[in-house]
Design a protein around this motif. Structure first.
Motif, PDB file in Angstrom:
ATOM      1  N   GLU A 264       0.239  -0.981   0.085  1.00  0.00           N
ATOM      2  CA  GLU A 264       0.255   0.060  -0.051  1.00  0.00           C
ATOM      3  C   GLU A 264       0.635   1.343  -0.342  1.00  0.00           C
ATOM      4  OE1 GLU A 264      -3.051   0.947  -0.410  1.00  0.00           O
ATOM      5  OE2 GLU A 264      -3.028   2.972   0.682  1.00  0.00           O
TER       6      GLU A 264
ATOM      7  N   PRO B 216      -3.494   6.507   3.653  1.00  0.00           N
ATOM      8  CA  PRO B 216      -3.364   7.195   2.202  1.00  0.00           C
ATOM      9  C   PRO B 216      -4.403   8.740   2.548  1.00  0.00           C
ATOM     10  CG  PRO B 216      -4.809   5.317   1.724  1.00  0.00           C
ATOM     11  CD  PRO B 216      -4.189   4.999   2.997  1.00  0.00           C
TER      12      PRO B 216
ATOM     13  N   SER C  34      -3.959  -4.669   2.299  1.00  0.00           N
ATOM     14  CA  SER C  34      -5.710  -3.303   2.858  1.00  0.00           C
ATOM     15  C   SER C  34      -5.366  -2.310   4.354  1.00  0.00           C
ATOM     16  CB  SER C  34      -7.085  -3.863   2.800  1.00  0.00           C
ATOM     17  OG  SER C  34      -7.906  -3.219   3.562  1.00  0.00           O
ATOM     18  N   CYS C  35      -5.271  -1.784   3.856  1.00  0.00           N
ATOM     19  CA  CYS C  35      -4.705  -0.643   5.209  1.00  0.00           C
ATOM     20  C   CYS C  35      -5.559  -1.188   6.247  1.00  0.00           C
ATOM     21  CB  CYS C  35      -3.705   0.524   5.331  1.00  0.00           C
ATOM     22  SG  CYS C  35      -5.167   1.761   4.355  1.00  0.00           S
ATOM     23  N   GLY C  36      -7.023  -1.100   5.872  1.00  0.00           N
ATOM     24  CA  GLY C  36      -7.525  -1.539   6.812  1.00  0.00           C
ATOM     25  C   GLY C  36      -8.087  -0.114   7.430  1.00  0.00           C
ATOM     26  N   TRP C  37      -7.876   0.963   6.742  1.00  0.00           N
ATOM     27  CA  TRP C  37      -9.214   2.601   6.771  1.00  0.00           C
ATOM     28  C   TRP C  37     -10.112   2.642   6.543  1.00  0.00           C
ATOM     29  CZ3 TRP C  37      -7.594   6.492   9.829  1.00  0.00           C
ATOM     30  CH2 TRP C  37      -7.486   7.684   9.352  1.00  0.00           C
ATOM     31  N   CYS C  38     -10.256   2.373   4.768  1.00  0.00           N
ATOM     32  CA  CYS C  38     -11.813   2.408   4.916  1.00  0.00           C
ATOM     33  C   CYS C  38     -12.706   1.039   4.750  1.00  0.00           C
ATOM     34  CB  CYS C  38     -12.176   2.774   2.929  1.00  0.00           C
ATOM     35  SG  CYS C  38     -12.061   2.117   2.149  1.00  0.00           S
TER      36      CYS C  38
ATOM     37  N   CYS D 271     -12.613  -1.569   1.507  1.00  0.00           N
ATOM     38  CA  CYS D 271     -11.733  -2.741   0.835  1.00  0.00           C
ATOM     39  C   CYS D 271     -11.193  -3.543   2.062  1.00  0.00           C
ATOM     40  CB  CYS D 271     -10.881  -1.890   0.522  1.00  0.00           C
ATOM     41  SG  CYS D 271      -9.242  -2.015   0.439  1.00  0.00           S
ATOM     42  N   ARG D 272     -11.503  -3.206   3.749  1.00  0.00           N
ATOM     43  CA  ARG D 272     -11.488  -3.670   4.345  1.00  0.00           C
ATOM     44  C   ARG D 272     -12.046  -5.126   4.781  1.00  0.00           C
ATOM     45  NH1 ARG D 272     -11.776  -0.467  10.250  1.00  0.00           N
ATOM     46  NH2 ARG D 272     -13.500  -1.792   9.647  1.00  0.00           N
TER      47      ARG D 272
ATOM     48  N   THR E  78     -13.371   2.781  -2.438  1.00  0.00           N
ATOM     49  CA  THR E  78     -13.575   3.064  -1.663  1.00  0.00           C
ATOM     50  C   THR E  78     -12.120   4.010  -1.556  1.00  0.00           C
ATOM     51  OG1 THR E  78     -11.634   2.131  -3.222  1.00  0.00           O
ATOM     52  CG2 THR E  78     -12.864   0.192  -1.306  1.00  0.00           C
ATOM     53  N   PHE E  79     -11.715   4.125  -0.429  1.00  0.00           N
ATOM     54  CA  PHE E  79     -10.380   5.403   0.081  1.00  0.00           C
ATOM     55  C   PHE E  79      -9.133   6.133  -1.698  1.00  0.00           C
ATOM     56  CE2 PHE E  79      -7.384   8.343   2.629  1.00  0.00           C
ATOM     57  CZ  PHE E  79      -8.635   9.444   2.971  1.00  0.00           C
ATOM     58  N   CYS E  80      -9.393   4.819  -1.089  1.00  0.00           N
ATOM     59  CA  CYS E  80      -7.696   5.226  -2.256  1.00  0.00           C
ATOM     60  C   CYS E  80      -7.715   3.636  -3.737  1.00  0.00           C
ATOM     61  CB  CYS E  80      -6.294   4.256  -1.445  1.00  0.00           C
ATOM     62  SG  CYS E  80      -6.059   2.708  -1.799  1.00  0.00           S
TER      63      CYS E  80
ATOM     64  N   LEU F 179      -6.539   0.920  -4.067  1.00  0.00           N
ATOM     65  CA  LEU F 179      -6.055   0.189  -3.694  1.00  0.00           C
ATOM     66  C   LEU F 179      -7.961  -0.845  -3.669  1.00  0.00           C
ATOM     67  CD1 LEU F 179      -3.715  -2.171  -1.662  1.00  0.00           C
ATOM     68  CD2 LEU F 179      -5.864  -2.720  -1.385  1.00  0.00           C
ATOM     69  N   GLY F 180      -8.915  -1.198  -3.175  1.00  0.00           N
ATOM     70  CA  GLY F 180      -9.542  -1.225  -3.193  1.00  0.00           C
ATOM     71  C   GLY F 180     -10.302  -1.733  -4.787  1.00  0.00           C
TER      72      GLY F 180
HETATM   73  S1  SF4 Z   1      -9.046   1.071  -0.457  1.00  0.00           S
HETATM   74 FE1  SF4 Z   1      -9.700   1.949   1.659  1.00  0.00          FE
HETATM   75  S2  SF4 Z   1      -8.701  -0.024   3.294  1.00  0.00           S
HETATM   76 FE2  SF4 Z   1      -8.169  -0.125   1.039  1.00  0.00          FE
HETATM   77  S3  SF4 Z   1      -5.538   0.132   1.685  1.00  0.00           S
HETATM   78 FE3  SF4 Z   1      -7.488   2.733   0.414  1.00  0.00          FE
HETATM   79  S4  SF4 Z   1      -7.332   3.098   2.167  1.00  0.00           S
HETATM   80 FE4  SF4 Z   1      -6.650   1.369   2.703  1.00  0.00          FE
END
Ligand code: SF4
Ligand SMILES: Cc1cc2nc3c(=O)[nH]c(=O)nc-3n(C[C@H](O)[C@H](O)[C@H](O)COP(=O)(O)O)c2cc1C
Ligand code: FES
Lengths: 437, 160
Positions: A176, A194, A347-351, A354-355, A392-394, A396-397
């Motif tokens: 990430e 992010p 997954s960074c687990g922030w949102c 995605c988490r 998702t916030f970034c 990656l989702g």
């Molecule tokens: S989509 Fe959300 S949970 Fe997934 S890596 Fe990006 S910020 Fe983190």
């Protein structure tokens, strides 16, 4: 050390100095090194940006954004210092090209960062290298030191009156962190969560200052563009897709390797001629054209030029240049499971979408592949992915959702073949290691 | 806490590279771990103090990065990539083989402390798959036989 390959269709720009001993600064100088930056110092910053714009260079990190355009977003006046940040986190599965650049031609990255800095009138650059690449960090630290010793970095570089410092930085294991805003967090000594955008890094980046973030290969291309000219570079590729790129061929191929080919090179030819085709008399099942986050292509979809726009038109993405080839003994359900396991882990687990989404997908696919799948799971896998997409916030989702949707859409039959307690039809199909040895 | 001179030199240099001390944290943690074997309480307290951070702030960062650990690993950390490019060329079989040969599972350590094993994500060796990293060294284009040779060599080196 990774081994090098070659093919007559290659056009060597980025890889021109591979295997030539160019980690040594004097050798780099013999091979036209640090000429481009001296030329850039004699140019107006806007002229540098225009040259890069006209070259058709687009980001090699994945998204394919115009590099010159990105640089032009950096404000001319800024109360806070401006920065250039080279992204060498290289972690998208299927991608192993920045590694070769750092290993064989580290000064080209330094020179690219220098030119980017001059173009946006920044005086500080960072080269971020993933933690696993320790030997490359060592090479880079030495290269930077040698450049300082020659007076190419520091105060009054090349007697121009321009001051420029460049530093290396190292990661410690996290995909990430390759995402541009997470990369900045990591460089600031934090968890790689992010940042919200806007503001974009070009306006508010490292420590609040305007920041240009580019992939290592993107930056390594810049000195060649400044020396060879925008027209020459653009002419190597296809319209709006200038130059060449390092394609990382991997998977079930006779001659996997990293090859530098013109943008727009035909994918089918890349697989059967450059990559030597599929070993052991097996057939082609599918191709992941640009790293694990890009939607899979079927054999009948691969007669396409490999540039950003053409692959986009074919329903996938050119991405990071990682071409992964799957032969007909591959279980797509298992492949989809391995792909989603990666995104769940990273997954960074922030949102929440995605988490929770990647976790749910992993659990469903694990159960499904193990033979306890239900018919409704197939639609559920698609539906879950669809509900992550764009929410998702970034990105990656999206990177997790896009390939999963394509696997279900294009290989529904194979998912169905796993139903009713049937064992995976591919489980015993191939003894992989001896077959490849 | 005593680090090598090389560590101290690098650390002092690094502090001059950024406008904030904290920025040196991630690479420093990894170099500290390499010397101390793990990010022990003692190391964490020391680095927190040097970088004007709280212990909690340092621990928060440690828990994010997969290479960082608070528990010691074996002398040789065998990291087998099973991600897609490696999987297609036998990465999973290689992992199973290592598990059997070393008698440990994912994140396990052998009793003599010589080896630990980890299933890892893509290490940037996809075109030379299947690939393994032992500590920082890459071993590529592996087969079961070649893997055995690699492990035997480390065993010899580690028990010399
Ligand atoms: S989509 Fe959300 S949970 Fe997934 S890596 Fe990006 S910020 Fe983190
Ligand atoms: C989850 C995620 C991981 C990424 N990893 C990388 C990476 O390892 N290297 C990279 O150059 N870009 C990576 N990117 C893209 C960067 O965010 C950014 O777009 C890129 O570094 C910009 O450089 P470019 O314009 O030269 O491509 C990643 C993006 C996402 C969403
Ligand atoms: S997938 Fe194993 S090194 Fe990239």
């Amino acid at each position: 050390m990774a081994s090098l390959v070659s093919h007559p269709d290659e056009v060597r720009v980025i890889s021109k100095r591979f295997g030539q001993g160019a980690t040594d600064i004097d050798r780099y100088l013999q091979l036209d090194g640090y000429k481009a930056v001296q030329k850039a110092l004699s140019m107006q910053p806007d002229a540098i940006i225009n040259e890069v714009k006209n070259s058709g260079l687009r980001g090699r990190g994945g998204a394919g954004f115009s590099t010159g355009m990105k640089w032009s977003f950096v404000p001319k006046q800024s109360a806070k210092p401006k920065y250039v940040l080279c992204n060498g986190d290289e972690s998208e599965p299927g991608t192993c090209k920045d590694r070769l650049i750092f290993e064989h031609d580290p000064h080209s990255v330094i020179e690219g960062v220098m030119i980017a800095a001059i173009a946006v009138q920044s005086h500080t650059g960072y080269i971020y290298i993933r933690g696993e690449y320790r030997y490359l960090s060592v090479i880079m630290q030495k290269a930077i030191k040698d450049a300082y010793a020659k007076g190419f970095l520091g105060k009054n570089i090349f007697g121009s009156g321009y001051d420029l410092d460049i530093y290396w930085h190292g990661g410690a294991g996290a995909y990430e962190v390759g995402e541009e805003s997470a990369l900045m967090e990591s460089l600031e000594g934090k968890r790689g969560v992010p940042r919200i955008r806007p503001p974009f890094p070009a306006v508010v980046g490292l420590w609040g200052g305007p920041t240009v973030i580019n992939n290592a290969e993107t930056l390594a291309a810049v000195p060649h563009i400044i020396l060879g000219g925008a027209e020459w570079y653009a002419g190597l590729g296809t319209p709006k897709n200038g130059g060449t790129r390092l394609f990382c061929l991997s998977g079930n191929l006779n001659k996997p390797g990293v090859y530098e080919l013109p943008m727009g090179y035909n994918l089918k030819k890349m697989i059967y001629e450059v990559g030597g085709g599929i070993p052991n008399g097996r057939g082609l099942k599918a191709v992941v054209p640009g790293g694990s986050s890009t939607p899979v292509l079927l054999p009948e979809e691969i007669d396409i030029p490999m540039d950003f726009d053409s692959v986009g038109k074919a329903g996938s993405m050119l991405g990071s240049g990682g071409v992964v080839v799957l032969d007909d003994t591959t279980c797509i359900v298992n492949f989809a499971l391995r792909t989603i396991k990666f995104y769940q882990h990273e997954s960074c687990g922030w949102c929440i979408p995605c988490r929770e989404g990647t976790d749910w997908l992993k659990k469903t696919l694990t159960r499904f592949h193990a033979g306890a799948g239900l018919k409704k799971d197939i639609d559920n896998i698609y539906y879950l992915s669809e509900n992550m997409l764009g929410k998702t916030f970034c990105p990656l989702g999206d990177a997790a959702a896009m390939p999963t949707m394509a696997f279900v859409k294009k290989f529904r039959k194979e998912f169905e073949d796993h139903l009713d307690g049937k064992p995976c039809p591919f489980e015993k199909a191939a003894d992989r290691i001896p077959a490849m040895a | 806490m005593k680090f090598s001179q090389e560590f101290e030199q690098r650390f002092a240099d690094m502090l001059t590279h950024y406008p904030t001390k904290r920025s040196a944290l991630v690479p420093t943690l990894l170099y500290a771990q390499d010397e101390a074997g793990a990010l022990t309480d003692e190391v964490i307290v020391e680095l927190a103090q040097r970088l004007d951070l709280t212990e909690l702030e340092v621990r928060n960062v440690i828990s994010y990065y997969s290479m960082l650990t608070t528990k010691p690993r074996g002398k040789y950390n065998v990291q087998v990539c099973t991600n897609i490019a490696c999987m297609l060329r036998g990465g999973e079989e290689l992992l199973n083989h290592c598990q059997k040969k070393l008698g440990i599972g994912h994140k396990g350590t052998t009793q003599d402390g010589l080896f630990s094993l980890e299933e890892v994500e893509c290490i940037g060796a996809c075109s030379w798959a299947p690939a393994v990293q032992v500590n920082y060294d890459f071993h590529e284009n592996l087969t079961v036989d070649k893997m055995d040779q690699v492990l035997d060599e480390y065993k010899k080196k580690g028990t010399m």
